[in-house]
Design an enzyme around this catalytic site. Sequence first.
Site, short mmCIF file in Angstrom:
data_model
loop_
_atom_site.label_atom_id
_atom_site.label_comp_id
_atom_site.label_asym_id
_atom_site.label_seq_id
_atom_site.Cartn_x
_atom_site.Cartn_y
_atom_site.Cartn_z
N SER A 1 0.81 -1.21 0.00
CA SER A 1 0.00 0.00 0.00
C SER A 1 0.85 1.26 0.00
O SER A 1 0.34 2.35 -0.25
CB SER A 1 -0.95 0.01 1.20
OG SER A 1 -0.25 0.27 2.38
N LYS B 1 0.41 4.49 6.86
CA LYS B 1 -0.20 5.34 5.83
C LYS B 1 0.32 6.76 5.97
O LYS B 1 0.92 7.13 6.97
CB LYS B 1 -1.73 5.37 6.02
CG LYS B 1 -2.45 4.04 5.79
CD LYS B 1 -2.60 3.71 4.32
CE LYS B 1 -3.36 2.40 4.13
NZ LYS B 1 -2.64 1.23 4.70
#
Lengths: 213, 213
Positions: free
Chosen positions: B132, B171
Site C-alpha cells: 500500500s 499510511k
Amino acid sequence: MREELSGKQQQIFEFLRTFLQDKDYPPSIRDIQEGCGISSTSVVDYNLRKLEEKGYIRRDREVSRGIEILGARRNRSRIVEIPVLGTIAAGQPIPVPTSDRFGNDSDETVAVTEDMVRGRANVFALRVKGTSMIEDLIDDGDIVFLEPAQSATNGDKVAVWLKDRGEVTLKRYYHEGTRVRLQPANSTMEPIYTAPENVEIQGRFISSLRPSG
Amino acid sequence: MREELSGKQQQIFEFLRTFLQDKDYPPSIRDIQEGCGISSTSVVDYNLRKLEEKGYIRRDREVSRGIEILGARRNRSRIVEIPVLGTIAAGQPIPVPTSDRFGNDSDETVAVTEDMVRGRANVFALRVKGTSMIEDLIDDGDIVFLEPAQSATNGDKVAVWLKDRGEVTLKRYYHEGTRVRLQPANSTMEPIYTAPENVEIQGRFISSLRPSG
DNA sequence: GCGCGCCTCGAACGAATGTTCGCCGCAAGC
DNA sequence: GCTTGCGGCGAACATTCGTTCGAGGCGCGC
C-alpha cells in the site's frame, strides 16, 4: 527457550553487553568483578561458566578476555562493512574496487547486516544520483549494493559502463538480438539502445538502502 | 591526511581488522606475531606504537588486548541494533517497545548504521506486509524504522492504530477538518476516512530498508 | 541435626600477555 | 670509516588475567 538466569547472572550478562558496546574489547574477569560489585573473581568465573552452559556466551579458554556474546543479536545478523566507491548514474566513471587497499581513508563505508548481501563476496556500494530507477524503488540518494559481475540475464539490474559515453549507469539489462537495451525503471524516461560491444557490465544489483535524511 | 604506513605496519593493521571481524575480541601481541609471521613480540609492540602515534589505533595500556581501531569506519558510522517488533499493515496490533527487556530472545533485531536513525531515540522497526505504500518506495517485505510519536503533521508517514478495526497500518496522515484521511501511496487503493478519535498514532516513519532476497 | 546443592569468599598459583633491554644489520649523511 | 636513526631480534621481566582450592553461608528435605 533458554534457561533462566539468576539475578547475578543477568547482571553480569548486561554488564558484558554494555562493556562490549563501549570499548571494543571484552572485559576481563576482574573488570566484571568491579563493574558488578562482586567480591571475588571466582564468583565471576562461576557465573560465567553458568552463562556458558546456558548458551548465552562462548568463552575461549587460554585466551584472556575471550568472551563472546552469543544470543540472537550477534548470530542472526553479523555486520559487514561495505565500501562506498562513488556515485552512479551521474556521468562519472566509477573506480573499480581496489581489492584490499587500506589506509586510504578517503573511501567511505556503510555497515549493514549480513543479510543485505547474503553470501556474496566483494560486494561494493554506490550512491545513486537521479530517479531513473524509481519504479524499482531506487530513489535519488539511495545507496545500492552490487556484486561484481561480467554478465547479466535479461531483466537484471546492473551497473554498466558505456564505453562511448565514458560513463556508468544503473539500468535494467536486456539483450535483444544484435543490440542491448538499457531500460530505466521510470516511465518518463527512454531506454538506451546500444551495441553489445559498447557495454561493459560492472556489477549486479543486490539490494538498496535509503539513508534517513 | 594520515601518515604513511610501512609494509609491516599495514600488514599488522590489516590483520587487526580481519581478526576483529572474525573473533569478537582483539588479538594479543602474540596473536599478531604469529598471524603476521613476525619473529619477536617486541617488533609487534614497536609497530603498534607507531600505529598509535600515527592515529590508526588506540591502545589501552594496562589492559591486555586493549587495542581499538580508530579509522574512518568505526567513527563515522556506529552501529545500532533496532528491535523488530512485528509486522505492520497485516491487521495485527503491534506490541509497544518493551523498553529494555532482554534475555527475551523471541524478538529479532536488525543492525544498521547510526545514520539510518540519526539522533532519534527509541527507534523500533516493523516488517511491512503489502504494497500500500509502494509509491513511497516501501514494498512488501521491507523493514521500516519508526520513532515513537503521538502526533503527526499532514503528509507524514505514520503507523496508526485504528481503534474500531483493532489494527495497525502504515499510511500517510492528513487531518482534514473533522476527519482524518489515511492515504495509501498506491494509486490502486482508496484512502481510509475516519474520525480523529478513532486513530492513535503509534510512530512516525524514519526510513526503510529492503533486505535482499 | 545432618547432608546436599547452590552460591560466595579470599587467597594463591600459573598461564597468557605486555614491556623492557641489550644487541645486531642496514642505509644515509658526514 | 664513523656516527646516527630506523627496524628487527630474542630473552628476560612485570603485570594482567583465568583458574583452582579449601572454607563457609543458606535453604531444603530427611
